[in-house]
Design a protein around this motif. Structure first.
Motif, PDB file in Angstrom:
ATOM      1  N   ALA A  45       0.736  -1.279   0.165  1.00 59.08           N
ATOM      2  CA  ALA A  45       0.051   0.075   0.017  1.00 59.08           C
ATOM      3  C   ALA A  45       0.882   1.246   0.116  1.00 59.08           C
ATOM      4  CB  ALA A  45      -0.915   0.106   1.084  1.00 59.08           C
ATOM      5  N   THR A  46       2.200   1.064   0.631  1.00 51.58           N
ATOM      6  CA  THR A  46       3.015   2.637   0.440  1.00 51.58           C
ATOM      7  C   THR A  46       3.006   3.248  -0.841  1.00 51.58           C
ATOM      8  OG1 THR A  46       4.984   1.391   0.561  1.00 51.58           O
ATOM      9  CG2 THR A  46       4.082   1.687   2.611  1.00 51.58           C
ATOM     10  N   PRO A  47       3.164   2.753  -1.843  1.00 48.78           N
ATOM     11  CA  PRO A  47       3.168   3.609  -3.222  1.00 48.78           C
ATOM     12  C   PRO A  47       2.245   4.318  -3.543  1.00 48.78           C
ATOM     13  CG  PRO A  47       3.993   1.327  -3.580  1.00 48.78           C
ATOM     14  CD  PRO A  47       3.254   1.131  -2.335  1.00 48.78           C
ATOM     15  N   GLY A  48       0.765   3.879  -2.827  1.00 49.34           N
ATOM     16  CA  GLY A  48      -0.310   4.709  -3.407  1.00 49.34           C
ATOM     17  C   GLY A  48      -0.636   3.996  -4.448  1.00 49.34           C
ATOM     18  N   VAL A  49      -1.812   4.944  -5.172  1.00 53.21           N
ATOM     19  CA  VAL A  49      -2.349   4.541  -6.446  1.00 53.21           C
ATOM     20  C   VAL A  49      -2.106   5.388  -7.691  1.00 53.21           C
ATOM     21  CG1 VAL A  49      -4.187   3.119  -5.207  1.00 53.21           C
ATOM     22  CG2 VAL A  49      -4.488   5.936  -5.819  1.00 53.21           C
ATOM     23  N   SER A  50      -2.580   5.389  -8.644  1.00 63.42           N
ATOM     24  CA  SER A  50      -2.598   6.296  -9.890  1.00 63.42           C
ATOM     25  C   SER A  50      -3.690   7.555  -9.805  1.00 63.42           C
ATOM     26  CB  SER A  50      -2.780   5.565 -11.190  1.00 63.42           C
ATOM     27  OG  SER A  50      -2.930   6.439 -12.178  1.00 63.42           O
ATOM     28  N   GLN A  51      -3.165   8.663  -9.857  1.00 62.21           N
ATOM     29  CA  GLN A  51      -4.244   9.813  -9.929  1.00 62.21           C
ATOM     30  C   GLN A  51      -4.687   9.890 -11.217  1.00 62.21           C
ATOM     31  OE1 GLN A  51      -2.112  12.357 -11.886  1.00 62.21           O
ATOM     32  NE2 GLN A  51      -3.138  13.814 -10.446  1.00 62.21           N
ATOM     33  N   ILE A  52      -5.743  10.690 -11.335  1.00 60.21           N
ATOM     34  CA  ILE A  52      -6.521  10.858 -12.844  1.00 60.21           C
ATOM     35  C   ILE A  52      -5.436  11.361 -13.721  1.00 60.21           C
ATOM     36  CG2 ILE A  52      -8.852  11.036 -11.630  1.00 60.21           C
ATOM     37  CD1 ILE A  52      -8.460  14.121 -11.726  1.00 60.21           C
ATOM     38  N   GLU A  53      -4.488  12.030 -13.417  1.00 59.40           N
ATOM     39  CA  GLU A  53      -3.773  12.426 -14.711  1.00 59.40           C
ATOM     40  C   GLU A  53      -2.574  11.560 -15.038  1.00 59.40           C
ATOM     41  OE1 GLU A  53      -3.509  15.749 -12.185  1.00 59.40           O
ATOM     42  OE2 GLU A  53      -3.632  17.253 -13.746  1.00 59.40           O
ATOM     43  N   GLY A  54      -2.657  10.320 -14.347  1.00 58.79           N
ATOM     44  CA  GLY A  54      -1.496   9.214 -14.754  1.00 58.79           C
ATOM     45  C   GLY A  54      -0.465   9.172 -13.766  1.00 58.79           C
ATOM     46  N   SER A  55      -0.457  10.028 -12.877  1.00 56.35           N
ATOM     47  CA  SER A  55       1.057  10.002 -12.108  1.00 56.35           C
ATOM     48  C   SER A  55       0.788   9.236 -10.740  1.00 56.35           C
ATOM     49  CB  SER A  55       1.462  11.295 -11.613  1.00 56.35           C
ATOM     50  OG  SER A  55       1.652  12.106 -12.829  1.00 56.35           O
ATOM     51  N   GLY A  56       1.723   8.531 -10.431  1.00 56.10           N
ATOM     52  CA  GLY A  56       1.688   7.922  -9.219  1.00 56.10           C
ATOM     53  C   GLY A  56       1.107   8.816  -7.827  1.00 56.10           C
ATOM     54  N   LEU A  59      10.067   7.503   1.390  1.00 50.38           N
ATOM     55  CA  LEU A  59       8.568   7.605   2.033  1.00 50.38           C
ATOM     56  C   LEU A  59       8.802   7.032   3.435  1.00 50.38           C
ATOM     57  CD1 LEU A  59       5.681   8.220   1.604  1.00 50.38           C
ATOM     58  CD2 LEU A  59       5.330   5.884   1.082  1.00 50.38           C
ATOM     59  N   VAL A  60       9.209   5.793   3.909  1.00 46.01           N
ATOM     60  CA  VAL A  60       9.067   5.057   4.729  1.00 46.01           C
ATOM     61  C   VAL A  60      10.465   5.036   5.807  1.00 46.01           C
ATOM     62  CG1 VAL A  60       8.642   2.869   5.954  1.00 46.01           C
ATOM     63  CG2 VAL A  60       7.473   3.309   3.682  1.00 46.01           C
ATOM     64  N   TYR A  61      11.522   4.831   5.091  1.00 44.82           N
ATOM     65  CA  TYR A  61      12.979   4.817   5.765  1.00 44.82           C
ATOM     66  C   TYR A  61      13.552   5.925   6.098  1.00 44.82           C
ATOM     67  CZ  TYR A  61      11.398  -0.070   5.090  1.00 44.82           C
ATOM     68  OH  TYR A  61      10.866  -1.281   4.996  1.00 44.82           O
ATOM     69  N   THR A  62      13.428   7.238   5.782  1.00 49.36           N
ATOM     70  CA  THR A  62      14.430   8.078   5.971  1.00 49.36           C
ATOM     71  C   THR A  62      13.570   9.348   6.915  1.00 49.36           C
ATOM     72  OG1 THR A  62      13.905   9.516   3.957  1.00 49.36           O
ATOM     73  CG2 THR A  62      15.665   8.060   3.901  1.00 49.36           C
ATOM     74  N   SER A  63      14.380   9.949   7.625  1.00 50.66           N
ATOM     75  CA  SER A  63      13.525  10.820   8.747  1.00 50.66           C
ATOM     76  C   SER A  63      12.950  11.904   7.931  1.00 50.66           C
ATOM     77  CB  SER A  63      14.380  11.231   9.862  1.00 50.66           C
ATOM     78  OG  SER A  63      15.717  11.540   9.131  1.00 50.66           O
TER      79      SER A  63
END
Lengths: 164, 279
Positions: free
Chosen positions: B30-41, B122-126
Protein backbone atom coordinates in the motif's frame (compact mmCIF):
# COMPACT_ATOMS: atom_id res chain seq x y z
CA UNK A 1 -0.74 46.73 -10.10
CA UNK A 2 1.94 44.05 -10.07
CA UNK A 3 2.32 44.48 -6.33
CA UNK A 4 -1.41 44.00 -5.92
CA UNK A 5 -1.28 40.77 -7.91
CA UNK A 6 1.67 39.57 -5.87
CA UNK A 7 -0.21 40.29 -2.68
CA UNK A 8 -3.20 38.45 -4.05
CA UNK A 9 -1.01 35.44 -4.86
CA UNK A 10 0.46 35.59 -1.40
CA UNK A 11 -3.01 35.77 0.13
CA UNK A 12 -4.14 32.84 -2.02
CA UNK A 13 -1.17 30.74 -1.00
CA UNK A 14 -1.62 31.63 2.67
CA UNK A 15 -5.29 30.80 2.47
CA UNK A 16 -4.42 27.50 0.78
CA UNK A 17 -1.86 26.74 3.47
CA UNK A 18 -4.43 27.41 6.16
CA UNK A 19 -6.91 25.08 4.48
CA UNK A 20 -4.26 22.41 4.07
CA UNK A 21 -3.32 22.71 7.72
CA UNK A 22 -6.97 22.47 8.69
CA UNK A 23 -7.31 19.34 6.63
CA UNK A 24 -4.26 17.75 8.18
CA UNK A 25 -5.50 18.58 11.67
CA UNK A 26 -8.90 17.13 10.84
CA UNK A 27 -7.36 13.89 9.69
CA UNK A 28 -5.16 13.61 12.76
CA UNK A 29 -8.23 14.08 14.91
CA UNK A 30 -10.23 11.59 12.86
CA UNK A 31 -7.36 9.16 13.09
CA UNK A 32 -7.08 9.48 16.86
CA UNK A 33 -10.81 9.06 17.30
CA UNK A 34 -11.23 6.23 14.80
CA UNK A 35 -8.28 4.21 15.95
CA UNK A 36 -8.78 4.44 19.70
CA UNK A 37 -10.46 1.08 20.10
CA UNK A 38 -10.96 -0.12 23.69
CA UNK A 39 -8.30 -2.78 23.22
CA UNK A 40 -5.61 -0.45 22.01
CA UNK A 41 -6.34 2.14 24.69
CA UNK A 42 -5.84 -0.59 27.27
CA UNK A 43 -2.54 -1.54 25.64
CA UNK A 44 -1.51 2.07 25.51
CA UNK A 45 -1.95 2.68 29.21
CA UNK A 46 0.47 5.51 29.70
CA UNK A 47 3.50 3.85 31.27
CA UNK A 48 3.53 0.40 29.60
CA UNK A 49 6.67 0.00 27.52
CA UNK A 50 6.51 -1.32 23.96
CA UNK A 51 8.23 -4.43 25.35
CA UNK A 52 5.26 -5.06 27.64
CA UNK A 53 2.71 -4.22 24.94
CA UNK A 54 4.27 -6.78 22.60
CA UNK A 55 4.05 -9.50 25.23
CA UNK A 56 7.61 -9.50 26.61
CA UNK A 57 10.23 -12.20 26.01
CA UNK A 58 7.86 -15.08 25.10
CA UNK A 59 6.26 -13.01 22.31
CA UNK A 60 9.61 -11.67 21.05
CA UNK A 61 11.08 -15.18 20.95
CA UNK A 62 7.99 -16.41 19.16
CA UNK A 63 8.41 -13.69 16.50
CA UNK A 64 12.06 -14.67 16.10
CA UNK A 65 11.21 -18.38 15.73
CA UNK A 66 8.71 -17.51 13.01
CA UNK A 67 11.23 -15.22 11.37
CA UNK A 68 13.91 -17.91 11.29
CA UNK A 69 11.44 -20.35 9.74
CA UNK A 70 10.49 -17.81 7.08
CA UNK A 71 14.12 -16.99 6.30
CA UNK A 72 14.82 -20.71 5.90
CA UNK A 73 12.21 -20.91 3.16
CA UNK A 74 13.13 -17.67 1.45
CA UNK A 75 15.28 -17.44 -1.65
CA UNK A 76 15.89 -13.67 -1.55
CA UNK A 77 17.59 -13.35 1.82
CA UNK A 78 18.50 -16.92 2.85
CA UNK A 79 21.99 -16.73 1.35
CA UNK A 80 22.88 -13.96 3.85
CA UNK A 81 21.95 -16.22 6.76
CA UNK A 82 23.24 -19.54 5.44
CA UNK A 83 26.49 -19.24 7.44
CA UNK A 84 24.86 -17.96 10.64
CA UNK A 85 24.71 -19.83 13.91
CA UNK A 86 20.95 -19.99 14.44
CA UNK A 87 21.09 -20.26 18.22
CA UNK A 88 23.42 -17.27 18.49
CA UNK A 89 21.26 -15.26 16.05
CA UNK A 90 18.10 -15.99 18.02
CA UNK A 91 19.67 -15.09 21.37
CA UNK A 92 21.24 -11.85 20.20
CA UNK A 93 18.17 -10.72 18.26
CA UNK A 94 15.98 -11.41 21.28
CA UNK A 95 18.15 -9.16 23.45
CA UNK A 96 18.35 -6.56 20.70
CA UNK A 97 14.55 -6.39 20.34
CA UNK A 98 14.11 -6.39 24.12
CA UNK A 99 16.54 -3.48 24.34
CA UNK A 100 15.03 -1.47 21.48
CA UNK A 101 11.49 -1.83 22.91
CA UNK A 102 12.59 -0.49 26.32
CA UNK A 103 12.60 -3.92 27.94
CA UNK A 104 14.86 -4.91 30.87
CA UNK A 105 17.81 -5.93 28.67
CA UNK A 106 21.06 -4.35 27.61
CA UNK A 107 22.28 -5.29 24.13
CA UNK A 108 26.06 -5.58 24.12
CA UNK A 109 26.57 -7.49 20.88
CA UNK A 110 28.13 -6.22 17.66
CA UNK A 111 26.77 -3.03 16.12
CA UNK A 112 24.42 -3.22 13.14
CA UNK A 113 27.22 -1.81 10.95
CA UNK A 114 29.66 -4.53 12.03
CA UNK A 115 27.15 -7.33 11.62
CA UNK A 116 26.23 -6.31 8.08
CA UNK A 117 29.65 -5.19 6.88
CA UNK A 118 30.62 -6.86 3.63
CA UNK A 119 27.18 -8.36 3.10
CA UNK A 120 26.27 -5.74 0.47
CA UNK A 121 22.58 -5.91 1.29
CA UNK A 122 20.60 -3.99 -1.32
CA UNK A 123 17.33 -2.11 -0.92
CA UNK A 124 15.31 -4.93 -2.41
CA UNK A 125 16.72 -7.46 0.06
CA UNK A 126 16.32 -5.10 3.00
CA UNK A 127 12.72 -4.27 2.16
CA UNK A 128 11.98 -7.93 1.57
CA UNK A 129 13.39 -8.75 4.99
CA UNK A 130 11.05 -6.14 6.50
CA UNK A 131 8.17 -8.01 4.90
CA UNK A 132 9.37 -11.30 6.35
CA UNK A 133 9.56 -9.60 9.74
CA UNK A 134 5.98 -8.33 9.32
CA UNK A 135 4.86 -11.85 8.36
CA UNK A 136 6.61 -13.22 11.46
CA UNK A 137 4.82 -10.71 13.70
CA UNK A 138 1.56 -11.53 11.94
CA UNK A 139 2.13 -15.25 12.62
CA UNK A 140 2.72 -14.39 16.29
CA UNK A 141 -0.62 -12.57 16.42
CA UNK A 142 0.96 -9.22 17.20
CA UNK A 143 -1.69 -6.55 16.64
CA UNK A 144 -1.27 -4.16 13.71
CA UNK A 145 -0.67 -1.02 15.86
CA UNK A 146 1.99 -2.81 17.90
CA UNK A 147 3.61 -4.15 14.71
CA UNK A 148 3.85 -0.59 13.40
CA UNK A 149 5.33 0.74 16.63
CA UNK A 150 8.03 -1.93 16.54
CA UNK A 151 8.74 -1.23 12.86
CA UNK A 152 9.05 2.46 13.67
CA UNK A 153 11.86 1.63 16.12
CA UNK A 154 13.62 -0.59 13.55
CA UNK A 155 13.20 1.56 10.41
CA UNK A 156 16.05 4.00 11.25
CA UNK A 157 18.46 1.01 11.29
CA UNK A 158 18.23 0.78 7.51
CA UNK A 159 21.11 3.15 6.89
CA UNK A 160 23.42 1.04 9.04
CA UNK A 161 22.36 -2.19 7.28
CA UNK A 162 22.16 -1.62 3.53
CA UNK A 163 25.15 -1.27 1.23
CA UNK A 164 27.67 -1.95 3.98
CA UNK B 1 1.14 6.58 -32.30
CA UNK B 2 2.37 7.76 -28.92
CA UNK B 3 0.00 5.31 -27.32
CA UNK B 4 1.65 2.53 -29.32
CA UNK B 5 5.05 3.66 -28.17
CA UNK B 6 3.92 3.59 -24.56
CA UNK B 7 2.24 0.26 -24.99
CA UNK B 8 5.50 -1.19 -26.22
CA UNK B 9 7.38 0.36 -23.29
CA UNK B 10 4.77 -1.15 -21.04
CA UNK B 11 5.27 -4.60 -22.56
CA UNK B 12 9.04 -4.16 -22.43
CA UNK B 13 8.74 -3.49 -18.71
CA UNK B 14 6.42 -6.42 -18.33
CA UNK B 15 9.01 -8.79 -19.71
CA UNK B 16 11.97 -7.10 -18.03
CA UNK B 17 10.23 -7.25 -14.69
CA UNK B 18 9.40 -10.89 -15.07
CA UNK B 19 12.70 -12.02 -16.51
CA UNK B 20 15.21 -10.05 -14.41
CA UNK B 21 13.59 -9.43 -11.10
CA UNK B 22 10.74 -11.89 -11.00
CA UNK B 23 8.45 -9.32 -9.43
CA UNK B 24 9.24 -5.89 -8.12
CA UNK B 25 7.79 -6.30 -4.66
CA UNK B 26 10.26 -4.29 -2.65
CA UNK B 27 7.98 -1.96 -0.75
CA UNK B 28 5.55 -2.41 2.10
CA UNK B 29 2.04 -3.12 0.82
CA UNK B 30 0.00 0.00 0.00
CA UNK B 31 2.87 2.46 0.52
CA UNK B 32 3.34 3.43 -3.17
CA UNK B 33 -0.27 4.62 -3.29
CA UNK B 34 -2.33 4.48 -6.45
CA UNK B 35 -2.58 6.31 -9.78
CA UNK B 36 -4.14 9.75 -9.84
CA UNK B 37 -6.52 10.88 -12.61
CA UNK B 38 -3.69 12.40 -14.66
CA UNK B 39 -1.76 9.12 -14.63
CA UNK B 40 0.97 9.92 -12.11
CA UNK B 41 1.58 7.89 -9.00
CA UNK B 42 -0.28 9.47 -6.11
CA UNK B 43 -3.69 9.63 -4.55
CA UNK B 44 -6.87 10.06 -6.55
CA UNK B 45 -6.45 13.72 -7.56
CA UNK B 46 -3.02 14.69 -6.20
CA UNK B 47 0.35 13.41 -7.50
CA UNK B 48 2.54 12.24 -4.62
CA UNK B 49 6.30 12.08 -4.15
CA UNK B 50 6.16 8.27 -4.27
CA UNK B 51 6.73 6.73 -7.66
CA UNK B 52 4.03 4.37 -8.90
CA UNK B 53 4.49 0.67 -8.22
CA UNK B 54 6.63 -1.45 -5.95
CA UNK B 55 10.04 -1.07 -7.65
CA UNK B 56 13.14 -0.41 -5.56
CA UNK B 57 16.56 0.92 -6.53
CA UNK B 58 17.35 -2.46 -8.08
CA UNK B 59 14.12 -3.15 -9.94
CA UNK B 60 11.63 -1.89 -12.49
CA UNK B 61 7.89 -2.04 -12.15
CA UNK B 62 4.95 -1.34 -14.41
CA UNK B 63 1.38 -0.55 -13.55
CA UNK B 64 -1.90 0.47 -15.14
CA UNK B 65 -5.05 2.03 -13.79
CA UNK B 66 -8.50 3.05 -14.90
CA UNK B 67 -10.84 5.34 -13.06
CA UNK B 68 -14.25 6.88 -13.44
CA UNK B 69 -15.53 10.02 -11.75
CA UNK B 70 -19.25 10.67 -11.98
CA UNK B 71 -20.65 13.96 -10.72
CA UNK B 72 -24.01 15.64 -11.30
CA UNK B 73 -23.53 16.93 -14.86
CA UNK B 74 -20.20 15.46 -15.91
CA UNK B 75 -18.15 12.33 -15.81
CA UNK B 76 -14.50 11.63 -16.41
CA UNK B 77 -13.02 8.36 -17.60
CA UNK B 78 -9.29 8.10 -17.26
CA UNK B 79 -6.88 5.26 -18.00
CA UNK B 80 -3.16 5.39 -17.56
CA UNK B 81 0.01 3.32 -17.52
CA UNK B 82 3.13 3.90 -15.46
CA UNK B 83 6.66 2.57 -15.56
CA UNK B 84 8.93 2.96 -12.55
CA UNK B 85 12.65 2.71 -13.28
CA UNK B 86 14.70 1.85 -10.20
CA UNK B 87 12.43 3.95 -7.98
CA UNK B 88 14.16 6.97 -9.45
CA UNK B 89 12.17 7.84 -12.57
CA UNK B 90 8.50 7.36 -13.29
CA UNK B 91 7.06 7.71 -16.76
CA UNK B 92 3.32 7.80 -17.28
CA UNK B 93 0.76 8.17 -20.00
CA UNK B 94 -2.95 8.80 -19.51
CA UNK B 95 -6.00 9.27 -21.68
CA UNK B 96 -9.02 11.13 -20.39
CA UNK B 97 -12.55 11.35 -21.73
CA UNK B 98 -14.66 14.04 -20.13
CA UNK B 99 -18.37 13.64 -20.75
CA UNK B 100 -20.27 16.92 -20.71
CA UNK B 101 -23.85 15.83 -20.19
CA UNK B 102 -25.57 19.22 -20.80
CA UNK B 103 -23.92 19.49 -24.24
CA UNK B 104 -23.98 15.75 -24.94
CA UNK B 105 -20.36 15.77 -26.03
CA UNK B 106 -17.03 14.31 -24.99
CA UNK B 107 -13.76 16.18 -24.46
CA UNK B 108 -10.56 14.20 -24.80
CA UNK B 109 -7.17 14.89 -23.32
CA UNK B 110 -3.88 13.00 -23.25
CA UNK B 111 -1.20 13.48 -20.63
CA UNK B 112 2.43 12.42 -20.70
CA UNK B 113 4.06 12.54 -17.30
CA UNK B 114 7.50 12.13 -15.83
CA UNK B 115 8.60 12.26 -12.23
CA UNK B 116 12.03 12.06 -10.65
CA UNK B 117 12.66 11.11 -7.06
CA UNK B 118 15.11 13.77 -5.87
CA UNK B 119 15.86 12.38 -2.44
CA UNK B 120 14.45 10.63 0.59
CA UNK B 121 12.46 7.49 1.15
CA UNK B 122 8.79 7.62 2.06
CA UNK B 123 9.15 5.11 4.88
CA UNK B 124 12.78 4.78 5.94
CA UNK B 125 14.36 8.23 5.99
CA UNK B 126 13.53 10.79 8.63
CA UNK B 127 13.15 13.48 5.97
CA UNK B 128 10.24 13.16 3.58
CA UNK B 129 10.62 11.86 0.05
CA UNK B 130 10.82 14.75 -2.40
CA UNK B 131 10.05 14.42 -6.10
CA UNK B 132 9.83 16.73 -9.07
CA UNK B 133 7.35 15.99 -11.82
CA UNK B 134 5.84 17.27 -15.03
CA UNK B 135 2.57 16.56 -16.79
CA UNK B 136 2.42 17.56 -20.41
CA UNK B 137 -1.20 17.84 -21.49
CA UNK B 138 -2.86 18.06 -24.86
CA UNK B 139 -6.56 18.68 -25.26
CA UNK B 140 -7.76 17.03 -28.46
CA UNK B 141 -11.24 18.52 -28.50
CA UNK B 142 -10.65 22.20 -27.84
CA UNK B 143 -13.79 23.95 -29.21
CA UNK B 144 -15.50 24.18 -25.84
CA UNK B 145 -12.30 25.40 -24.15
CA UNK B 146 -11.79 28.18 -26.70
CA UNK B 147 -15.47 29.12 -26.58
CA UNK B 148 -15.13 29.58 -22.82
CA UNK B 149 -12.08 31.82 -23.24
CA UNK B 150 -9.10 29.49 -22.89
CA UNK B 151 -5.93 30.64 -24.64
CA UNK B 152 -4.34 27.32 -25.51
CA UNK B 153 -5.18 23.68 -26.04
CA UNK B 154 -1.97 22.35 -24.49
CA UNK B 155 0.10 23.06 -21.43
CA UNK B 156 2.65 21.65 -19.04
CA UNK B 157 2.24 21.41 -15.30
CA UNK B 158 5.36 21.24 -13.17
CA UNK B 159 5.09 20.12 -9.57
CA UNK B 160 7.20 19.36 -6.57
CA UNK B 161 5.85 16.91 -4.04
CA UNK B 162 6.85 15.91 -0.53
CA UNK B 163 5.49 12.74 1.10
CA UNK B 164 6.13 10.93 4.34
CA UNK B 165 4.75 7.83 5.97
CA UNK B 166 5.10 7.82 9.73
CA UNK B 167 5.10 4.26 11.06
CA UNK B 168 2.85 3.73 14.07
CA UNK B 169 2.43 7.48 14.42
CA UNK B 170 -1.20 7.77 15.42
CA UNK B 171 -1.95 5.34 18.21
CA UNK B 172 0.08 2.71 16.38
CA UNK B 173 -1.46 3.38 12.97
CA UNK B 174 0.65 4.46 10.01
CA UNK B 175 0.05 8.02 8.88
CA UNK B 176 0.82 9.35 5.43
CA UNK B 177 0.88 12.96 4.34
CA UNK B 178 1.72 14.62 1.05
CA UNK B 179 2.00 18.23 -0.03
CA UNK B 180 2.38 19.22 -3.67
CA UNK B 181 3.00 22.65 -5.18
CA UNK B 182 2.05 22.83 -8.85
CA UNK B 183 2.75 25.44 -11.47
CA UNK B 184 -0.14 25.25 -13.91
CA UNK B 185 -2.32 27.21 -16.29
CA UNK B 186 -4.78 24.38 -16.75
CA UNK B 187 -8.50 25.02 -16.52
CA UNK B 188 -10.23 22.05 -14.87
CA UNK B 189 -6.93 20.14 -15.09
CA UNK B 190 -6.74 20.98 -18.83
CA UNK B 191 -10.13 19.62 -19.90
CA UNK B 192 -11.23 23.24 -20.48
CA UNK B 193 -7.93 24.30 -22.00
CA UNK B 194 -5.14 26.44 -20.61
CA UNK B 195 -4.94 30.09 -19.58
CA UNK B 196 -7.59 32.79 -19.85
CA UNK B 197 -8.36 36.44 -19.24
CA UNK B 198 -8.69 35.99 -15.50
CA UNK B 199 -5.24 34.43 -15.06
CA UNK B 200 -3.65 35.22 -11.67
CA UNK B 201 -1.93 32.82 -9.30
CA UNK B 202 -0.05 30.08 -11.08
CA UNK B 203 1.19 28.10 -8.10
CA UNK B 204 -1.47 25.81 -6.66
CA UNK B 205 -1.17 23.81 -3.49
CA UNK B 206 -2.41 20.29 -3.13
CA UNK B 207 -2.43 18.01 -0.13
CA UNK B 208 -3.40 14.50 0.81
CA UNK B 209 -3.36 12.62 4.03
CA UNK B 210 -4.27 9.06 4.89
CA UNK B 211 -4.28 6.54 7.69
CA UNK B 212 -3.75 2.83 7.17
CA UNK B 213 -6.39 1.03 9.20
CA UNK B 214 -4.61 -2.26 8.58
CA UNK B 215 -2.15 -3.64 6.05
CA UNK B 216 -4.77 -3.60 3.30
CA UNK B 217 -6.99 -0.61 3.95
CA UNK B 218 -6.33 3.14 3.85
CA UNK B 219 -8.71 6.04 4.39
CA UNK B 220 -7.90 9.64 3.70
CA UNK B 221 -8.75 13.03 2.28
CA UNK B 222 -7.33 15.11 -0.54
CA UNK B 223 -7.46 18.75 -1.45
CA UNK B 224 -6.39 20.38 -4.69
CA UNK B 225 -6.31 24.11 -5.37
CA UNK B 226 -7.17 25.19 -8.89
CA UNK B 227 -6.85 28.48 -10.70
CA UNK B 228 -9.86 30.32 -12.09
CA UNK B 229 -8.31 31.52 -15.34
CA UNK B 230 -11.64 31.54 -17.19
CA UNK B 231 -13.43 33.56 -14.48
CA UNK B 232 -16.14 30.91 -14.23
CA UNK B 233 -15.74 30.41 -10.51
CA UNK B 234 -13.64 27.23 -10.80
CA UNK B 235 -13.41 25.65 -7.36
CA UNK B 236 -10.76 23.73 -5.52
CA UNK B 237 -11.30 19.97 -5.48
CA UNK B 238 -11.78 17.80 -2.43
CA UNK B 239 -12.32 14.14 -1.83
CA UNK B 240 -12.52 11.59 0.91
CA UNK B 241 -11.35 8.12 -0.05
CA UNK B 242 -10.96 4.54 0.99
CA UNK B 243 -8.37 2.39 -0.79
CA UNK B 244 -8.08 -1.36 -0.59
CA UNK B 245 -4.85 -3.24 -1.36
CA UNK B 246 -5.63 -6.98 -1.26
CA UNK B 247 -2.11 -7.76 -2.55
CA UNK B 248 0.75 -6.16 -4.48
CA UNK B 249 -0.95 -6.65 -7.83
CA UNK B 250 -4.24 -4.88 -7.29
CA UNK B 251 -5.81 -1.90 -5.60
CA UNK B 252 -9.31 -0.48 -5.64
CA UNK B 253 -10.10 3.08 -4.57
CA UNK B 254 -13.52 4.55 -3.87
CA UNK B 255 -13.96 8.24 -3.13
CA UNK B 256 -16.63 10.81 -2.59
CA UNK B 257 -15.61 13.89 -4.55
CA UNK B 258 -16.59 17.53 -4.42
CA UNK B 259 -15.49 19.22 -7.64
CA UNK B 260 -17.41 22.42 -6.92
CA UNK B 261 -18.35 24.43 -10.00
CA UNK B 262 -17.42 23.18 -13.48
CA UNK B 263 -18.00 25.52 -16.45
CA UNK B 264 -20.22 27.65 -14.20
CA UNK B 265 -22.46 24.70 -13.30
CA UNK B 266 -22.11 24.36 -9.57
CA UNK B 267 -22.49 21.64 -6.94
CA UNK B 268 -20.64 18.94 -8.85
CA UNK B 269 -20.38 16.21 -6.25
CA UNK B 270 -20.30 12.50 -6.86
CA UNK B 271 -18.22 9.35 -6.83
CA UNK B 272 -14.81 8.20 -7.94
CA UNK B 273 -13.91 4.57 -8.50
CA UNK B 274 -10.49 3.43 -9.60
CA UNK B 275 -8.71 0.13 -10.08
CA UNK B 276 -4.98 -0.27 -10.44
CA UNK B 277 -2.94 -3.28 -11.50
CA UNK B 278 0.72 -3.65 -10.62
CA UNK B 279 3.29 -5.95 -12.19
Amino acid sequence: MKRKINNKIKADVEMGMRKVTQYLMLVILLGCAACASPESSKNNSSNASLYQKIGQKPAIDNIIDNLVNLIGQDNVVFSHFAQSNVTHFKEKLSIYLCNITDGPCKYNGDTMQDIHKGMHIDTNQFNHFVELFIAAMEASNISYPIQNQLLARLAPLRESIIKM
Amino acid sequence: MIMNKFTSIFYACFFTVFSLNCLAEGKILATPGVSQIEGSGGGGIVPWAQLAGYATEESISASAACSRVTVKDFSLDSCGVQANFYDRIELSYAKQTFEVNPLKLDLKQTIIGAKINLFGDLVYTSLPQISLGIQSKRLKTSDVAFALGAEKDSGTDVYIAASKLHLGFINGYNWLWNITARHTKANQIGLLGFGGANEKAKIQLEASTAILLDRHLAIGVEYRQKPDNLGLGENHWKDIFVAWFPNKHLSVTLAYVDLGSIAAIDKQTGWYLSTMWYL
